[in-house]
Design a protein around this motif. Sequence first.
Motif, PDB file in Angstrom:
ATOM      1  N   VAL A  20       0.864  -1.177   0.000  1.00 38.72           N
ATOM      2  CA  VAL A  20       0.000   0.000   0.000  1.00 38.72           C
ATOM      3  C   VAL A  20       0.902   1.228   0.000  1.00 38.72           C
ATOM      4  N   PRO A  21       0.850   2.029  -1.065  1.00 39.35           N
ATOM      5  CA  PRO A  21       1.694   3.232  -1.091  1.00 39.35           C
ATOM      6  C   PRO A  21       1.182   4.290  -0.118  1.00 39.35           C
ATOM      7  N   SER A  22       2.113   5.050   0.440  1.00 49.60           N
ATOM      8  CA  SER A  22       1.731   6.123   1.357  1.00 49.60           C
ATOM      9  C   SER A  22       2.099   7.465   0.747  1.00 49.60           C
ATOM     10  N   GLU A  23       1.534   8.520   1.290  1.00 49.89           N
ATOM     11  CA  GLU A  23       1.804   9.859   0.776  1.00 49.89           C
ATOM     12  C   GLU A  23       3.244  10.293   1.037  1.00 49.89           C
ATOM     13  N   GLY A  24       3.860   9.757   2.065  1.00 51.96           N
ATOM     14  CA  GLY A  24       5.219  10.136   2.412  1.00 51.96           C
ATOM     15  C   GLY A  24       6.283   9.450   1.569  1.00 51.96           C
ATOM     16  N   GLY A  25       5.884   8.632   0.617  1.00 59.49           N
ATOM     17  CA  GLY A  25       6.840   7.961  -0.251  1.00 59.49           C
ATOM     18  C   GLY A  25       7.336   6.628   0.281  1.00 59.49           C
ATOM     19  N   HIS A  26       6.901   6.240   1.484  1.00 55.76           N
ATOM     20  CA  HIS A  26       7.295   4.954   2.050  1.00 55.76           C
ATOM     21  C   HIS A  26       6.116   4.002   1.938  1.00 55.76           C
ATOM     22  N   ASP A  27       6.306   2.905   1.228  1.00 57.83           N
ATOM     23  CA  ASP A  27       5.230   1.940   1.034  1.00 57.83           C
ATOM     24  C   ASP A  27       5.091   1.046   2.259  1.00 57.83           C
ATOM     25  N   PHE A  28       3.865   0.541   2.478  1.00 59.49           N
ATOM     26  CA  PHE A  28       3.589  -0.393   3.558  1.00 59.49           C
ATOM     27  C   PHE A  28       3.436  -1.784   2.956  1.00 59.49           C
ATOM     28  N   TYR A  29       4.107  -2.779   3.536  1.00 57.58           N
ATOM     29  CA  TYR A  29       4.100  -4.142   3.023  1.00 57.58           C
ATOM     30  C   TYR A  29       3.485  -5.078   4.051  1.00 57.58           C
ATOM     31  N   GLY A  30       2.774  -6.097   3.561  1.00 57.25           N
ATOM     32  CA  GLY A  30       2.171  -7.076   4.449  1.00 57.25           C
ATOM     33  C   GLY A  30       1.759  -8.324   3.690  1.00 57.25           C
ATOM     34  N   GLN A  31       1.076  -9.213   4.390  1.00 61.57           N
ATOM     35  CA  GLN A  31       0.553 -10.449   3.803  1.00 61.57           C
ATOM     36  C   GLN A  31      -0.932 -10.547   4.139  1.00 61.57           C
ATOM     37  N   VAL A  32      -1.716 -11.063   3.198  1.00 64.39           N
ATOM     38  CA  VAL A  32      -3.151 -11.250   3.397  1.00 64.39           C
ATOM     39  C   VAL A  32      -3.358 -12.426   4.351  1.00 64.39           C
ATOM     40  N   GLU A  33      -4.063 -12.190   5.441  1.00 64.55           N
ATOM     41  CA  GLU A  33      -4.400 -13.249   6.400  1.00 64.55           C
ATOM     42  C   GLU A  33      -5.765 -13.858   6.077  1.00 64.55           C
ATOM     43  N   ASN A  34      -6.748 -13.011   5.795  1.00 60.12           N
ATOM     44  CA  ASN A  34      -8.107 -13.451   5.482  1.00 60.12           C
ATOM     45  C   ASN A  34      -8.733 -12.526   4.456  1.00 60.12           C
ATOM     46  N   VAL A  35      -9.621 -13.094   3.653  1.00 61.00           N
ATOM     47  CA  VAL A  35     -10.448 -12.319   2.738  1.00 61.00           C
ATOM     48  C   VAL A  35     -11.865 -12.396   3.298  1.00 61.00           C
ATOM     49  N   ILE A  36     -12.439 -11.253   3.627  1.00 58.70           N
ATOM     50  CA  ILE A  36     -13.763 -11.189   4.249  1.00 58.70           C
ATOM     51  C   ILE A  36     -14.709 -10.485   3.283  1.00 58.70           C
TER      52      ILE A  36
END
Length: 108
Positions: free
Chosen positions: A54-70
Motif C-alpha cells: 500500500v503506497p503512502s503519501e510520504g513515499g514509504h510503502d507499507f508491506y504485508g501479507q493477506v491473512e483473510n479475505v472477508i
Amino acid sequence: MSQDGLSVTSELYALALGPHFAPQTYPCCVVNGVKFISRQRDSRRTTQNSGVCVPSEGGHDFYGQVENVIVLTYQNDCRVVLFQCRWFGDQDPRKRTRNDNNLTSVYV
C-alpha cells in the motif's frame, strides 16, 4: 431516493441497511482481475503471492501479507471485500525495507 433535494445512490442505501448475513471468509479471491491469496493457503505452494503493498503519501510503502479475505453482502447483490493483513515494521519505514536494483526486500 430523494429527501430535501438530496440524492442517495443505491449502493449507499444498501450499505446503510447493513449486511444480509454474517461475513463470509475465503482463502482467496479475484478483485478487478487481480488474484489475492491468504498466507495460510499460500504456504502450501511453491510460488507465493500473498503479499500486498500500500503506497503512502510520504513515499514509504507499507508491506504485508493477506491473512483473510472477508466478504460482506448487502441488498441488491452489493458486496464489500475486506482484507485482513499482517503488516511488517509499522514503526520506521526506512528500517523495514531495502531497495536494490528495482528489487524490494522486506524485513519480516
